[in-house]
Every structure is written in structure tokens, then in C-alpha cells.
Design a protein around this motif. Structure first.
Motif, PDB file in Angstrom:
ATOM      1  N   MET A  76       0.833  -1.171   0.000  1.00  0.00           N
ATOM      2  CA  MET A  76       0.000   0.000   0.000  1.00  0.00           C
ATOM      3  C   MET A  76       0.881   1.239   0.000  1.00  0.00           C
ATOM      4  O   MET A  76       1.908   1.283   0.663  1.00  0.00           O
ATOM      5  CB  MET A  76      -0.901   0.010   1.239  1.00  0.00           C
ATOM      6  N   VAL A  77       0.448   2.254  -0.733  1.00  0.00           N
ATOM      7  CA  VAL A  77       1.148   3.533  -0.769  1.00  0.00           C
ATOM      8  C   VAL A  77       0.280   4.545  -0.035  1.00  0.00           C
ATOM      9  O   VAL A  77      -0.938   4.588  -0.228  1.00  0.00           O
ATOM     10  CB  VAL A  77       1.384   3.988  -2.227  1.00  0.00           C
ATOM     11  N   HIS A  78       0.906   5.332   0.842  1.00  0.00           N
ATOM     12  CA  HIS A  78       0.180   6.346   1.603  1.00  0.00           C
ATOM     13  C   HIS A  78       0.732   7.726   1.258  1.00  0.00           C
ATOM     14  O   HIS A  78       1.945   7.927   1.256  1.00  0.00           O
ATOM     15  CB  HIS A  78       0.320   6.095   3.105  1.00  0.00           C
ATOM     16  N   ILE A  79      -0.172   8.656   0.980  1.00  0.00           N
ATOM     17  CA  ILE A  79       0.197  10.043   0.719  1.00  0.00           C
ATOM     18  C   ILE A  79      -0.531  10.899   1.743  1.00  0.00           C
ATOM     19  O   ILE A  79      -1.746  10.767   1.927  1.00  0.00           O
ATOM     20  CB  ILE A  79      -0.208  10.474  -0.706  1.00  0.00           C
ATOM     21  N   HIS A  80       0.214  11.774   2.406  1.00  0.00           N
ATOM     22  CA  HIS A  80      -0.359  12.696   3.390  1.00  0.00           C
ATOM     23  C   HIS A  80       0.086  14.100   2.992  1.00  0.00           C
ATOM     24  O   HIS A  80       1.273  14.334   2.744  1.00  0.00           O
ATOM     25  CB  HIS A  80       0.152  12.350   4.797  1.00  0.00           C
ATOM     26  N   HIS A  81      -0.871  15.025   2.934  1.00  0.00           N
ATOM     27  CA  HIS A  81      -0.516  16.393   2.559  1.00  0.00           C
ATOM     28  C   HIS A  81      -1.457  17.370   3.254  1.00  0.00           C
ATOM     29  O   HIS A  81      -2.637  17.083   3.431  1.00  0.00           O
ATOM     30  CB  HIS A  81      -0.608  16.573   1.035  1.00  0.00           C
ATOM     31  N   ARG A  82      -0.924  18.521   3.637  1.00  0.00           N
ATOM     32  CA  ARG A  82      -1.727  19.576   4.267  1.00  0.00           C
ATOM     33  C   ARG A  82      -1.421  20.885   3.570  1.00  0.00           C
ATOM     34  O   ARG A  82      -0.270  21.193   3.277  1.00  0.00           O
ATOM     35  CB  ARG A  82      -1.396  19.695   5.754  1.00  0.00           C
TER      36      ARG A  82
END
Length: 154
Positions: free
Chosen positions: A1-7
Motif C-alpha cells: 500500500m502507498v500512503h500520501i499525506h498532505h496539508r
């Protein structure tokens, strides 16, 4: 699984950003690589259970049918794929004042196993960081311009 987190933050009220972003017809204006989305099924737009068929091109064309899994007006929008490209998204909206808001985005996606998965991963990996930067810039630009226009047209 690939996780992307951005704010990211924008000079618009949270309610304005949520109303614009939760209307999937607006995706073509700001989402990198977006090609199409259409409501399918009999659950209306902007409700838990609403389903959309769509596609995004980021190195490869990724097609999926997604379902809205959580919808809290002006605060939260979550989706998950029910077929096609396996993904889950979580869009959290936070007010930072009367005319400023923040958006935190978490995207998880799974690639198929074997050679097909490795080939797909190789095709989209170089575009993921480009897509994130482009999407944030474009979204902020569109939101702030539309908000300015809404204030002057009143």
C-alpha cells in the motif's frame, strides 16, 4: 500500500472550500490528471453511499468506481473504491479563522501484485509528487479566485 499525506492552507472560509470541493463536477478544474467522473446508482450527490465512476491519468490511466463513505458538512469527505484502481481518500477541512482554512488529505492506494503491479507503479511513481504539487497550487489558486469573485459580486 502507498500512503500520501498532505496539508495545505488557503485564504478562503472552510465552508466555501468544502462546498466547492465536495462538488465532483469541479474536479476537472483542479485535480491533476482528472479526466471524468459521473454519478452512478440511485444515491444522490453529496451523501454517504453516493458512487462515482471516474478516471485520472497520472502516467497511466487509472479507472475506479468510488463510494462516499463519510460526509460531514464543512468538515470531512471520505471515499473508497468499490471497483477498479484500489484507493481510499480522506479530506479533512479545518477553519483557521473567518477567511482562512486548511485541508489535510490522506490518500491510500494499492497496486496489483506481480509484474503488472510493478509496471503500474513504475508508470505512476514519477507523477505522484508532480500531481500533489500541481493539485495543491491549482486548488489554492481556483479557490482564492472564486472566493474573491464571490465577494465582489455581492
Amino acid at each position: 500500500m502507498v500512503h500520501i499525506h498532505h496539508r495545505g492552507e488557503a485564504a478562503v472560509p472552510t465552508e466555501f472550500a468544502f462546498a466547492y470541493m465536495s462538488d465532483f463536477d469541479n474536479l476537472k478544474e483542479w485535480l491533476y490528471g482528472f479526466q471524468r467522473a459521473r454519478l452512478v446508482g440511485d444515491i444522490p450527490h453529496r451523501q454517504v453511499g453516493a458512487m462515482y465512476e471516474g478516471s485520472v491519468k497520472i502516467g497511466a490511466t487509472l479507472k475506479a468506481t468510488i463510494r462516499v463513505t463519510e460526509f460531514v458538512e464543512n468538515a470531512l469527505l471520505c471515499t473508497e473504491s468499490v471497483s477498479g484502481f484500489s484507493n481510499q481518500t480522506r479530506w479533512e477541512f479545518e477553519s483557521l479563522g473567518p477567511e482562512r482554512g486548511a485541508l489535510t488529505v490522506d490518500v491510500d492506494y494499492q497496486l496489483p501484485g506481480g509484474l503488472a503491479g510493478r509496471a503500474l507503479g513504475a508508470a505512476i511513481e514519477p507523477f505522484v509528487s508532480i500531481a500533489i504539487r500541481h493539485t495543491e497550487h491549482k486548488l489554492r489558486q481556483v479557490l482564492e479566485e472564486r472566493y474573491r469573485q464571490s465577494k465582489t459580486s455581492v
